[in-house]
Design a protein around this motif. Sequence first.
Motif, PDB file in Angstrom:
ATOM      1  N   ARG A   1       0.819  -1.213   0.000  1.00 39.05           N
ATOM      2  CA  ARG A   1       0.000   0.000   0.000  1.00 39.05           C
ATOM      3  C   ARG A   1       0.855   1.266   0.000  1.00 39.05           C
ATOM      4  O   ARG A   1       0.409   2.328  -0.449  1.00 39.05           O
ATOM      5  CB  ARG A   1      -0.942  -0.015   1.204  1.00 39.05           C
ATOM      6  CG  ARG A   1      -1.810   1.212   1.225  1.00 39.05           C
ATOM      7  CD  ARG A   1      -3.165   0.991   1.789  1.00 39.05           C
ATOM      8  NE  ARG A   1      -3.824   2.291   1.919  1.00 39.05           N
ATOM      9  CZ  ARG A   1      -4.386   2.725   3.006  1.00 39.05           C
ATOM     10  NH1 ARG A   1      -4.425   1.964   4.074  1.00 39.05           N
ATOM     11  NH2 ARG A   1      -4.938   3.903   3.042  1.00 39.05           N
ATOM     12  N   CYS A   2       2.075   1.192   0.492  1.00 41.36           N
ATOM     13  CA  CYS A   2       2.958   2.368   0.497  1.00 41.36           C
ATOM     14  C   CYS A   2       3.171   2.895  -0.925  1.00 41.36           C
ATOM     15  O   CYS A   2       3.281   4.106  -1.148  1.00 41.36           O
ATOM     16  CB  CYS A   2       4.307   2.024   1.116  1.00 41.36           C
ATOM     17  SG  CYS A   2       4.218   1.410   2.808  1.00 41.36           S
ATOM     18  N   MET A   3       3.219   1.978  -1.875  1.00 41.53           N
ATOM     19  CA  MET A   3       3.477   2.366  -3.261  1.00 41.53           C
ATOM     20  C   MET A   3       2.315   3.137  -3.878  1.00 41.53           C
ATOM     21  O   MET A   3       2.494   3.814  -4.886  1.00 41.53           O
ATOM     22  CB  MET A   3       3.777   1.132  -4.123  1.00 41.53           C
ATOM     23  CG  MET A   3       5.056   0.401  -3.751  1.00 41.53           C
ATOM     24  SD  MET A   3       6.486   1.459  -3.880  1.00 41.53           S
ATOM     25  CE  MET A   3       7.106   1.367  -2.228  1.00 41.53           C
ATOM     26  N   ASP A   4       1.115   3.075  -3.263  1.00 40.52           N
ATOM     27  CA  ASP A   4      -0.023   3.834  -3.778  1.00 40.52           C
ATOM     28  C   ASP A   4       0.250   5.336  -3.757  1.00 40.52           C
ATOM     29  O   ASP A   4      -0.354   6.086  -4.517  1.00 40.52           O
ATOM     30  CB  ASP A   4      -1.288   3.548  -2.954  1.00 40.52           C
ATOM     31  CG  ASP A   4      -1.790   2.126  -3.152  1.00 40.52           C
ATOM     32  OD1 ASP A   4      -1.283   1.421  -4.033  1.00 40.52           O
ATOM     33  OD2 ASP A   4      -2.705   1.730  -2.376  1.00 40.52           O
ATOM     34  N   CYS A   5       1.121   5.791  -2.881  1.00 44.88           N
ATOM     35  CA  CYS A   5       1.432   7.224  -2.785  1.00 44.88           C
ATOM     36  C   CYS A   5       2.891   7.552  -3.098  1.00 44.88           C
ATOM     37  O   CYS A   5       3.188   8.643  -3.586  1.00 44.88           O
ATOM     38  CB  CYS A   5       1.127   7.730  -1.375  1.00 44.88           C
ATOM     39  SG  CYS A   5      -0.603   7.619  -0.904  1.00 44.88           S
TER      40      CYS A   5
ATOM     41  N   PHE B   1       9.731  -4.399   1.059  1.00 38.80           N
ATOM     42  CA  PHE B   1       9.067  -4.397   2.364  1.00 38.80           C
ATOM     43  C   PHE B   1       9.550  -3.189   3.169  1.00 38.80           C
ATOM     44  O   PHE B   1      10.537  -3.238   3.883  1.00 38.80           O
ATOM     45  CB  PHE B   1       9.301  -5.716   3.095  1.00 38.80           C
ATOM     46  CG  PHE B   1       8.628  -6.862   2.413  1.00 38.80           C
ATOM     47  CD1 PHE B   1       7.269  -7.065   2.577  1.00 38.80           C
ATOM     48  CD2 PHE B   1       9.335  -7.699   1.572  1.00 38.80           C
ATOM     49  CE1 PHE B   1       6.622  -8.100   1.926  1.00 38.80           C
ATOM     50  CE2 PHE B   1       8.698  -8.736   0.916  1.00 38.80           C
ATOM     51  CZ  PHE B   1       7.345  -8.938   1.096  1.00 38.80           C
ATOM     52  N   CYS B   2       8.830  -2.098   3.030  1.00 33.15           N
ATOM     53  CA  CYS B   2       9.226  -0.786   3.565  1.00 33.15           C
ATOM     54  C   CYS B   2       9.530  -0.805   5.054  1.00 33.15           C
ATOM     55  O   CYS B   2      10.489  -0.188   5.518  1.00 33.15           O
ATOM     56  CB  CYS B   2       8.141   0.235   3.287  1.00 33.15           C
ATOM     57  SG  CYS B   2       7.628   0.255   1.556  1.00 33.15           S
ATOM     58  N   THR B   3       8.703  -1.507   5.835  1.00 30.26           N
ATOM     59  CA  THR B   3       8.852  -1.468   7.286  1.00 30.26           C
ATOM     60  C   THR B   3      10.039  -2.291   7.787  1.00 30.26           C
ATOM     61  O   THR B   3      10.273  -2.356   8.990  1.00 30.26           O
ATOM     62  CB  THR B   3       7.563  -1.937   7.981  1.00 30.26           C
ATOM     63  OG1 THR B   3       7.200  -3.214   7.466  1.00 30.26           O
ATOM     64  CG2 THR B   3       6.441  -0.937   7.755  1.00 30.26           C
ATOM     65  N   ALA B   4      10.799  -2.881   6.892  1.00 26.91           N
ATOM     66  CA  ALA B   4      12.046  -3.516   7.305  1.00 26.91           C
ATOM     67  C   ALA B   4      13.073  -2.448   7.674  1.00 26.91           C
ATOM     68  O   ALA B   4      13.946  -2.678   8.501  1.00 26.91           O
ATOM     69  CB  ALA B   4      12.595  -4.420   6.202  1.00 26.91           C
TER      70      ALA B   4
END
Length: 161
Positions: free
Chosen positions: A92-96, A132-135
């Motif tokens: 979902r991070c990639m949506d923005c 995986f952004c939150t890594a």
Amino acid sequence: MRGQDPFRLIRPAAMAGLALFALVGTALSQAEPAVQIVPPLTGWPDPMAGEEIPPLGRPITDDVRRMRNYPEQPPVIPHSIDGYQLTVNTNRCMDCHKPQFTEGSGAPMISVTHFQDRDGQVLTDVTPRRYFCTACHVQQTDVKPLVPNGFRDGYQHAGGP
């Protein structure tokens, strides 16, 4: 000198040293466990006890970009990510934050380094090792630190820019 043992003086000293070593080792093994200096950060001593999990801290949602503490520090997430889906198939991070969506969302674009594989080749999409952004990126929360932190950036305090 024939028939004399050149190690005759070393053997008694070595035997005494081994005996002392064994005596000290036995005493240490029967001593009480050492005091734990570092607070436990990984959970309860009995993981199967069914203790209640404390609630997460309140997310800071002011969308203000925070100053980084050191070079190359991943930026923190200045908004809530509750309910964000981050799986192999969905991010979902990639949506923005993808380049093609930043103009409409006002979000900062992810770094070009997120499109490079480990060999430096530029890909058309986010590389799997950066997917995986939150890594690396963490959400800012309003909580008391788990351990005291007196970190000071030596570069800025030493007259840097």
